[in-house]
Design a protein around this motif. Structure first.
Motif, PDB file in Angstrom:
ATOM      1  N   UNK A  39       4.784  -3.501 -24.086  1.00 44.53           N
ATOM      2  CA  UNK A  39       5.991  -3.730 -23.290  1.00 44.53           C
ATOM      3  C   UNK A  39       7.217  -3.823 -24.199  1.00 44.53           C
ATOM      4  N   UNK A  40       7.069  -4.483 -25.335  1.00 42.62           N
ATOM      5  CA  UNK A  40       8.180  -4.587 -26.291  1.00 42.62           C
ATOM      6  C   UNK A  40       8.524  -3.216 -26.847  1.00 42.62           C
ATOM      7  N   UNK A  41       7.504  -2.416 -27.163  1.00 39.72           N
ATOM      8  CA  UNK A  41       7.750  -1.061 -27.682  1.00 39.72           C
ATOM      9  C   UNK A  41       8.509  -0.234 -26.654  1.00 39.72           C
ATOM     10  N   UNK A  42       8.065  -0.282 -25.396  1.00 42.68           N
ATOM     11  CA  UNK A  42       8.740   0.480 -24.343  1.00 42.68           C
ATOM     12  C   UNK A  42      10.179   0.015 -24.170  1.00 42.68           C
ATOM     13  N   UNK A  43      10.400  -1.288 -24.235  1.00 41.76           N
ATOM     14  CA  UNK A  43      11.751  -1.835 -24.075  1.00 41.76           C
ATOM     15  C   UNK A  43      12.640  -1.402 -25.242  1.00 41.76           C
ATOM     16  N   UNK A  44      12.094  -1.415 -26.460  1.00 44.04           N
ATOM     17  CA  UNK A  44      12.874  -1.008 -27.633  1.00 44.04           C
ATOM     18  C   UNK A  44      13.295   0.450 -27.520  1.00 44.04           C
ATOM     19  N   UNK A  45      12.388   1.321 -27.092  1.00 41.16           N
ATOM     20  CA  UNK A  45      12.704   2.744 -26.930  1.00 41.16           C
ATOM     21  C   UNK A  45      13.776   2.912 -25.856  1.00 41.16           C
ATOM     22  N   UNK A  46      13.639   2.157 -24.768  1.00 39.54           N
ATOM     23  CA  UNK A  46      14.629   2.221 -23.683  1.00 39.54           C
ATOM     24  C   UNK A  46      16.005   1.779 -24.188  1.00 39.54           C
ATOM     25  N   UNK A  47      16.047   0.659 -24.890  1.00 31.65           N
ATOM     26  CA  UNK A  47      17.312   0.132 -25.403  1.00 31.65           C
ATOM     27  C   UNK A  47      17.963   1.083 -26.408  1.00 31.65           C
TER      28      UNK A  47
END
Length: 79
Positions: A39-47
């Motif tokens: 979830x953190x990886x996905x959020x970082x890519x999104x940001x």
């Protein structure tokens, strides 16, 4: 200033440098490990606008820095 959020990984040299700089300047931050937290990886890519570069640093005002230099960190936190 509120807390900064840093998305990174232990193996990442830029992440280690950014965390060291924040600690040296007593800047509080929360850290999320993108290697072990999907979830953190996905959020970082999104940001980061789809980029997979780390660290991704989210400032309290919502600004996002991707792979910031120490100079960019200093300007962002006004140390």
């Amino acid at each position: 200033m509120g807390e900064i959020v840093l998305y990174g990984a232990n193996w990442c040299g830029d992440c280690r440098r950014a965390k060291a700089w924040l600690r040296e300047h007593a800047v509080p931050f929360a850290e999320f490990d993108v290697e072990h937290d999907d979830a953190a990886r996905d959020r970082a890519v999104e940001l980061a606008g789809g980029r997979k570069n780390i660290p991704v640093v989210v400032l309290p005002d919502g600004r996002v820095l991707v792979e910031p230099t120490n100079t960019e960190l200093a300007a962002a936190v006004e140390v």
